[in-house]
Enzyme design. Sequence first.
Site, PDB file in Angstrom:
ATOM      1  N   PRO A  13      39.954  50.303  37.675  1.00 20.34           N
ATOM      2  CG  PRO A  13      37.691  49.768  37.468  1.00 20.34           C
ATOM      3  CD  PRO A  13      38.876  50.217  36.670  1.00 20.34           C
ATOM      4  CE1 TYR A  14      44.745  43.098  38.065  1.00 20.39           C
ATOM      5  CE2 TYR A  14      46.310  44.784  37.378  1.00 20.39           C
ATOM      6  CZ  TYR A  14      46.047  43.501  37.818  1.00 20.39           C
ATOM      7  OH  TYR A  14      47.084  42.623  38.024  1.00 20.39           O
TER       8      TYR A  14
END
Length: 257
Positions: free
Chosen positions: A160-161
């Site tokens: 997700p980062y």
Amino acid sequence: MDAKSGILADRIALVTGASSGIGAAAARVFAKEGATVVLIARREAELAALVEEIEAAGGQAAYLVGDVSKPQDAARAVDFTVERFGRLDAAFNNAGIGGDQTPMHLMGDDVYDAIMDTNVRGVWNCLRHEIRAMLETGTGGAIVNNASVGGLVAIPAAAPYIASKHAVVGLTRAAAAEYARQGIRVNAVAPGTTRSEITVDWFARNPGLEEMVHGMTPQGRTAAPEEIAEAAAWLCSDRSSFVTGVAMPVDGGFCNQ
């Protein structure tokens, strides 16, 4: 340097995520370069101390406490800046959080939501209100978003980062294309590994990660936050007047690999 002759002399600049790390370094660098800085973050004690430090050095600064992942706080930060100092000339949308090396299939939705809310929605919220203020003034401006080398390439970190920082680059390019004719430049910095509370915590929770990242970086080290802040200051200044829509690596050569 005499702030009156700095590259941001007489500019009014907003810095988000300004209580530590790259954001706090940007507040100091922008003020040193002549800008009046407005700072927003969630921790009041750190913001108050930083404003006191900047003013003691002869600069001008103000702060407010808020969370830019909330639309109303992003709007409040921009409105506060304009009401207090008359306009908004520049902004550094720095607020963000990191993530662990947890495999994607084991990661919870709560992790994804937290990262996206801060890293993407936070930039989205700020961009919309900063652009509005600059359009109302009619004199243009410069906005810099803090992306990451993780927004340019994929690295074995929290998925997700990586996705969030790719989204920041996309928002940067879209806004740059949409508002260039109105005199608003929008760029991003893409830092490599940089010393901050986030990275210290990240390395502590992921043994061996720092050594792995250094091994992938030609300069073989972690950046100081001031090195990223200097790049953001240049992108906010007239010295980069023909630069827009760029995601500029500040990464010790990482992206050249």
